[in-house]
Scaffold this motif. Structure first.
Motif, PDB file in Angstrom:
ATOM      1  N   CYS A  95       0.849  -1.182   0.000  1.00  0.00           N
ATOM      2  CA  CYS A  95       0.000   0.000   0.000  1.00  0.00           C
ATOM      3  C   CYS A  95       0.889   1.238   0.000  1.00  0.00           C
ATOM      4  CB  CYS A  95      -0.994   0.000   1.159  1.00  0.00           C
ATOM      5  SG  CYS A  95      -0.323   0.257   2.795  1.00  0.00           S
ATOM      6  N   ASN A  96       0.323   2.313  -0.488  1.00  0.00           N
ATOM      7  CA  ASN A  96       1.075   3.534  -0.742  1.00  0.00           C
ATOM      8  C   ASN A  96       0.232   4.739  -0.387  1.00  0.00           C
ATOM      9  OD1 ASN A  96       1.445   5.795  -3.117  1.00  0.00           O
ATOM     10  ND2 ASN A  96       3.409   5.003  -2.407  1.00  0.00           N
ATOM     11  N   ALA A  97       0.878   5.730   0.206  1.00  0.00           N
ATOM     12  CA  ALA A  97       0.221   7.010   0.491  1.00  0.00           C
ATOM     13  C   ALA A  97       1.105   8.126  -0.027  1.00  0.00           C
ATOM     14  CB  ALA A  97      -0.001   7.167   1.991  1.00  0.00           C
ATOM     15  N   MET A  98       0.488   9.046  -0.757  1.00  0.00           N
ATOM     16  CA  MET A  98       1.240  10.155  -1.327  1.00  0.00           C
ATOM     17  C   MET A  98       0.684  11.480  -0.836  1.00  0.00           C
ATOM     18  SD  MET A  98       1.781   8.977  -5.279  1.00  0.00           S
ATOM     19  CE  MET A  98       2.727  10.455  -5.606  1.00  0.00           C
ATOM     20  N   ALA A  99       1.599  12.388  -0.555  1.00  0.00           N
ATOM     21  CA  ALA A  99       1.260  13.776  -0.270  1.00  0.00           C
ATOM     22  C   ALA A  99       2.254  14.637  -1.048  1.00  0.00           C
ATOM     23  CB  ALA A  99       1.334  14.054   1.219  1.00  0.00           C
ATOM     24  N   SER A 100       2.141  15.938  -0.923  1.00  0.00           N
ATOM     25  CA  SER A 100       3.030  16.813  -1.681  1.00  0.00           C
ATOM     26  C   SER A 100       4.483  16.665  -1.246  1.00  0.00           C
ATOM     27  CB  SER A 100       2.586  18.265  -1.547  1.00  0.00           C
ATOM     28  OG  SER A 100       2.584  18.661  -0.192  1.00  0.00           O
ATOM     29  N   TRP A 101       4.697  16.172  -0.015  1.00  0.00           N
ATOM     30  CA  TRP A 101       6.075  16.116   0.463  1.00  0.00           C
ATOM     31  C   TRP A 101       6.544  14.709   0.833  1.00  0.00           C
ATOM     32  CZ3 TRP A 101       1.991  17.965   3.295  1.00  0.00           C
ATOM     33  CH2 TRP A 101       1.750  17.361   4.518  1.00  0.00           C
ATOM     34  N   TYR A 102       5.755  13.691   0.560  1.00  0.00           N
ATOM     35  CA  TYR A 102       6.237  12.344   0.826  1.00  0.00           C
ATOM     36  C   TYR A 102       5.533  11.324  -0.058  1.00  0.00           C
ATOM     37  CZ  TYR A 102       2.043  11.810   3.744  1.00  0.00           C
ATOM     38  OH  TYR A 102       0.750  11.765   4.206  1.00  0.00           O
ATOM     39  N   ASN A 103       6.178  10.182  -0.146  1.00  0.00           N
ATOM     40  CA  ASN A 103       5.642   9.027  -0.859  1.00  0.00           C
ATOM     41  C   ASN A 103       5.965   7.833   0.037  1.00  0.00           C
ATOM     42  OD1 ASN A 103       4.596   7.338  -2.785  1.00  0.00           O
ATOM     43  ND2 ASN A 103       6.433   7.339  -4.061  1.00  0.00           N
ATOM     44  N   LYS A 104       4.962   7.328   0.753  1.00  0.00           N
ATOM     45  CA  LYS A 104       5.189   6.362   1.820  1.00  0.00           C
ATOM     46  C   LYS A 104       4.698   4.981   1.422  1.00  0.00           C
ATOM     47  CE  LYS A 104       6.530   5.920   6.145  1.00  0.00           C
ATOM     48  NZ  LYS A 104       7.867   6.320   6.640  1.00  0.00           N
ATOM     49  N   TRP A 105       5.460   3.961   1.830  1.00  0.00           N
ATOM     50  CA  TRP A 105       5.125   2.576   1.502  1.00  0.00           C
ATOM     51  C   TRP A 105       4.903   1.745   2.750  1.00  0.00           C
ATOM     52  CZ3 TRP A 105       4.437   1.535  -3.567  1.00  0.00           C
ATOM     53  CH2 TRP A 105       5.011   2.406  -4.497  1.00  0.00           C
ATOM     54  N   GLY A 106       4.014   0.782   2.640  1.00  0.00           N
ATOM     55  CA  GLY A 106       3.885  -0.226   3.673  1.00  0.00           C
ATOM     56  C   GLY A 106       4.950  -1.287   3.488  1.00  0.00           C
ATOM     57  N   GLN A 107       4.924  -2.293   4.364  1.00  0.00           N
ATOM     58  CA  GLN A 107       5.978  -3.307   4.349  1.00  0.00           C
ATOM     59  C   GLN A 107       5.722  -4.393   3.310  1.00  0.00           C
ATOM     60  OE1 GLN A 107       3.520  -3.250   6.506  1.00  0.00           O
ATOM     61  NE2 GLN A 107       2.796  -5.349   6.814  1.00  0.00           N
ATOM     62  N   GLY A 108       4.526  -4.458   2.785  1.00  0.00           N
ATOM     63  CA  GLY A 108       4.197  -5.441   1.757  1.00  0.00           C
ATOM     64  C   GLY A 108       3.533  -6.678   2.326  1.00  0.00           C
ATOM     65  N   THR A 109       2.660  -7.270   1.539  1.00  0.00           N
ATOM     66  CA  THR A 109       2.003  -8.524   1.912  1.00  0.00           C
ATOM     67  C   THR A 109       1.967  -9.428   0.690  1.00  0.00           C
ATOM     68  OG1 THR A 109       0.023  -9.476   2.946  1.00  0.00           O
ATOM     69  CG2 THR A 109      -0.342  -7.649   1.431  1.00  0.00           C
ATOM     70  N   GLN A 110       2.280 -10.694   0.909  1.00  0.00           N
ATOM     71  CA  GLN A 110       2.383 -11.643  -0.193  1.00  0.00           C
ATOM     72  C   GLN A 110       1.006 -12.152  -0.599  1.00  0.00           C
ATOM     73  OE1 GLN A 110       5.262 -12.883  -1.896  1.00  0.00           O
ATOM     74  NE2 GLN A 110       3.707 -13.787  -3.236  1.00  0.00           N
ATOM     75  N   VAL A 111       0.758 -12.131  -1.889  1.00  0.00           N
ATOM     76  CA  VAL A 111      -0.427 -12.754  -2.473  1.00  0.00           C
ATOM     77  C   VAL A 111       0.047 -13.818  -3.444  1.00  0.00           C
ATOM     78  CG1 VAL A 111      -2.428 -12.423  -3.970  1.00  0.00           C
ATOM     79  CG2 VAL A 111      -1.898 -10.733  -2.206  1.00  0.00           C
ATOM     80  N   THR A 112      -0.388 -15.046  -3.230  1.00  0.00           N
ATOM     81  CA  THR A 112      -0.017 -16.157  -4.096  1.00  0.00           C
ATOM     82  C   THR A 112      -1.287 -16.806  -4.628  1.00  0.00           C
ATOM     83  OG1 THR A 112       1.998 -16.552  -2.816  1.00  0.00           O
ATOM     84  CG2 THR A 112       1.259 -18.317  -4.280  1.00  0.00           C
TER      85      THR A 112
END
Length: 115
Positions: A95-112
């Motif tokens: 998952c990702n969140a964007m604002a004018s001063w950042y671009n933030k990521w979650g740690q990730g989750t595996q989908v198989t």
């Protein structure tokens, strides 16, 4: 900034469904766009779906009509409903969140997705 935590990944058979959840904390009022990306082994990270604060959405061609992004603003969460999953959907989803001063990521989750 915000902190993000995904949940909901797992193993599913082709044709099945999963729902991913992203919980945001911190400066959530600053988020201008929220989304989901994925990265399969050997591939670059790619956009899956994005929801902007004005309500507009973007989807990758490969998932349009099968996946849906939604938001629960009161709970600072957004979701990715994935239906009719295919083996080629197998990846780590971020998952990702964007604002004018950042671009933030979650740690990730595996989908198989098994065939």
């Amino acid at each position: 900034q915000v902190q993000l935590a995904e949940s909901g990944g797992g193993l599913v058979q082709a044709g099945g469904s999963l729902r991913l959840s992203c919980a945001a904390s911190g400066a959530t009022a600053s988020i201008a766009a929220m989304g989901w990306y994925r990265q399969a082994p050997g591939n670059e990270r790619e956009l899956v779906a994005r929801l902007k604060i004005d309500g507009s959405t973007d989807y990758a061609d490969a998932v349009r009509g099968r996946f849906a992004i939604s938001r629960n603003a009161a709970r600072n969460r957004w979701y990715l409903q994935m239906d009719n999953l295919k083996p080629e959907d197998t990846a780590v989803y971020y998952c990702n969140a964007m604002a004018s001063w950042y671009n933030k990521w979650g740690q990730g989750t595996q989908v198989t997705v098994s065939s």
